[in-house]
Every structure is written in structure tokens, then in C-alpha cells.
Design an enzyme around this catalytic site. Structure first.
Site, PDB file in Angstrom:
ATOM      1  N   GLU A 122      34.509  50.753  57.730  1.00 16.84           N
ATOM      2  CA  GLU A 122      34.207  50.750  56.285  1.00 16.84           C
ATOM      3  C   GLU A 122      35.252  49.980  55.490  1.00 16.84           C
ATOM      4  O   GLU A 122      35.076  49.754  54.295  1.00 16.84           O
ATOM      5  CB  GLU A 122      34.082  52.197  55.769  1.00 16.84           C
ATOM      6  CG  GLU A 122      35.379  52.959  55.536  1.00 16.84           C
ATOM      7  CD  GLU A 122      36.096  53.413  56.814  1.00 16.84           C
ATOM      8  OE1 GLU A 122      35.639  53.070  57.919  1.00 16.84           O
ATOM      9  OE2 GLU A 122      37.123  54.100  56.695  1.00 16.84           O
TER      10      GLU A 122
ATOM     11  N   HIS B 232      38.249  51.824  61.628  1.00 17.31           N
ATOM     12  CA  HIS B 232      37.628  51.982  60.305  1.00 17.31           C
ATOM     13  C   HIS B 232      36.677  50.819  59.991  1.00 17.31           C
ATOM     14  O   HIS B 232      37.101  49.823  59.414  1.00 17.31           O
ATOM     15  CB  HIS B 232      38.709  51.981  59.216  1.00 17.31           C
ATOM     16  CG  HIS B 232      39.502  53.238  59.143  1.00 17.31           C
ATOM     17  ND1 HIS B 232      39.198  54.254  58.270  1.00 17.31           N
ATOM     18  CD2 HIS B 232      40.588  53.639  59.831  1.00 17.31           C
ATOM     19  CE1 HIS B 232      40.067  55.233  58.422  1.00 17.31           C
ATOM     20  NE2 HIS B 232      40.924  54.896  59.358  1.00 17.31           N
TER      21      HIS B 232
ATOM     22  N   CYS C 234      37.497  57.186  63.145  1.00 22.95           N
ATOM     23  CA  CYS C 234      38.920  57.520  63.257  1.00 22.95           C
ATOM     24  C   CYS C 234      39.130  59.047  63.240  1.00 22.95           C
ATOM     25  O   CYS C 234      38.731  59.709  64.186  1.00 22.95           O
ATOM     26  CB  CYS C 234      39.688  56.792  62.161  1.00 22.95           C
ATOM     27  SG  CYS C 234      41.399  56.499  62.655  1.00 22.95           S
TER      28      CYS C 234
HETATM   29  N1  GLN Z   1      46.031  59.872  62.691  1.00 22.94           N
HETATM   30  C1  GLN Z   1      44.928  60.490  62.011  1.00 22.94           C
HETATM   31  C2  GLN Z   1      44.595  61.832  62.653  1.00 22.94           C
HETATM   32  O1  GLN Z   1      45.140  62.165  63.637  1.00 22.94           O
HETATM   33  C3  GLN Z   1      43.700  59.603  61.995  1.00 22.94           C
HETATM   34  C4  GLN Z   1      43.976  58.382  61.149  1.00 22.94           C
HETATM   35  C5  GLN Z   1      42.794  57.809  60.455  1.00 22.94           C
HETATM   36  O2  GLN Z   1      41.746  58.414  60.323  1.00 22.94           O
HETATM   37  N2  GLN Z   1      42.997  56.608  59.970  1.00 22.94           N
HETATM   38  O3  GLN Z   1      43.787  62.528  62.139  1.00 22.94           O
END
Ligand code: GLN
Length: 195
Positions: free
Chosen positions: A172, A170, A78
Site C-alpha cells: 500500500e 507493504h 507485514c
Molecule cells: N515489526 C512489526 C511487528 O513486529 C511489523 C512492522 C510493520 O508492519 N511494518 O509487528
């Protein structure tokens, strides 16, 4: 046995640690450049890529992380994937490892977070339960050496370039250990996608 570093500046780093504990893999938290010594690979967790950028710069980690990611196995989830990309905005400075166009919060805000069973046929036969939280969208892959390992509605959500693995979701946060196992296997057995 090698030690996996987990960037622990912000975000879901302790969840990655729990997964590695379940897999009986040695890990250490990485906050400062010296923490990278003895790490053979690195996980960059999700969280907020703008906060991660601030803390990476504040802790003088940027060049060390880029050098590490250019040479050793790295798994970004992410926001961690955003940090691995070439993004360069006022708020977020990627390490430039993965040449992809990435849209932060591409699926919407927190209330648009969702779970989805997705397949990654090169990795496992069963589905992976993917959790998308303010997840980024990969609008374009600009590098033919990047292999797409999973897609959702024809959009890539899991990528690999040589020793670098990136997920927009994610892994994890579920009990499914498949992707962490793949990452560990990738390091140990040098499963590196062909360029
Ligand atoms: N929206 C977050 C970003 O732009 C990422 C979100 C996440 O890691 N769950 O960094």
C-alpha cells in the site's frame, strides 16, 4: 460490489483506504466487532503486531476476527501477516490462520528497512516494488496448502492459503496497485489456490 473492511486500530490503514479509493472499491474501517457486519473481506494492515494484539483484545475483536478470517477473504500485510499466523507469545497472539514460523523484525530494525523489486509470476509479469519496514521473515511454512507467490533470496514473502493472502511487505506504500487488484479479483472471481 462488496465492502472491504480495513482493520483500523493502528498502523498504515489509511494507506490501504487510499488504494481502495483509487480502485473505486467500497470499504469501511473496522474497530469493533459490529463494524465487521456487511464486510465481505478484510485487510489487516501493517503497524506493530504487539500493539495490534493489545487493541484487538481490548476491543473484544479476537474471536470475531478469527472467525471472519477462517471463512472470508483476508489480506494481511507485514504486521497484519504476523496477526494471521499462529504466533503465540507474551506480546503477540496470532489468529492461527496461517501455519508459518514467523520472525518479527527478521530483517533488522527501522534503519534496515529496504525496497526491492520482486517477481510474483502467478500474479503479474512485471516486478512489484516491495517496501520492507521492520518486516517479518518467514522462517518456515508448515502447511502444504500454503502457496508461495513470491520469494526473496529463497525466502517466502508473499503467501496464499485459499482465501487468505499475506505479504511480509507493504504494497500500500507504492503506486503499484497489483496486489490489491489481485485481492479484489481473488474475492470476486473466487481465485482460490488449490488445497
Ligand atoms: N515489526 C512489526 C511487528 O513486529 C511489523 C512492522 C510493520 O508492519 N511494518 O509487528
Amino acid at each position: 460490489m462488496h465492502t472491504v473492511g480495513i482493520l483500523s486500530l493502528q498502523g498504515a490503514f489509511n494507506k490501504h483506504a487510499q488504494v481502495l479509493e483509487r480502485l473505486k472499491v467500497d470499504y469501511r474501517y473496522v474497530k469493533y466487532p459490529t463494524d465487521l457486519i456487511n464486510c465481505k473481506s478484510l485487510i489487516i494492515p501493517g503497524g506493530e503486531s504487539s500493539s495490534l494484539t493489545k487493541l484487538i483484545l481490548k476491543n473484544n475483536l479476537y474471536d470475531y476476527l478469527r472467525d471472519f478470517a477462517e471463512n472470508k477473504p483476508v489480506f494481511g500485510t507485514c504486521a497484519g501477516l504476523i496477526i494471521l499466523s499462529k504466533i503465540d507469545t507474551a506480546l503477540v497472539k496470532g489468529l492461527g490462520i496461517l501455519d508459518i514460523n514467523i520472525e518479527r523484525n527478521g530483517w533488522g530494525s527501522q534503519i534496515n528497512s529496504f525496497k526491492q523489486n520482486v517477481s510474483a509470476p502467478n500474479i503479474c509479469n512485471s516486478k512489484i516494488n516491495a517496501v520492507f519496514i521492520r518486516a517479518p521473515r518467514i522462517a518456515k511454512v508448515n502447511d502444504k496448502n500454503i502457496k508461495i507467490l513470491s520469494s526473496l533470496n529463497d525466502e517466502p514473502i508473499l503467501l496464499q492459503k485459499k482465501k487468505c493472502l499475506g505479504a511480509t511487505f507493504h504494497p500500500e506504500l507504492t503506486s503499484n496497485l497489483t496486489l490489491h487488484k489481485y485481492f479484489i479479483k481473488m474475492i470476486d472471481e473466487k481465485i482460490i489456490t488449490k488445497s
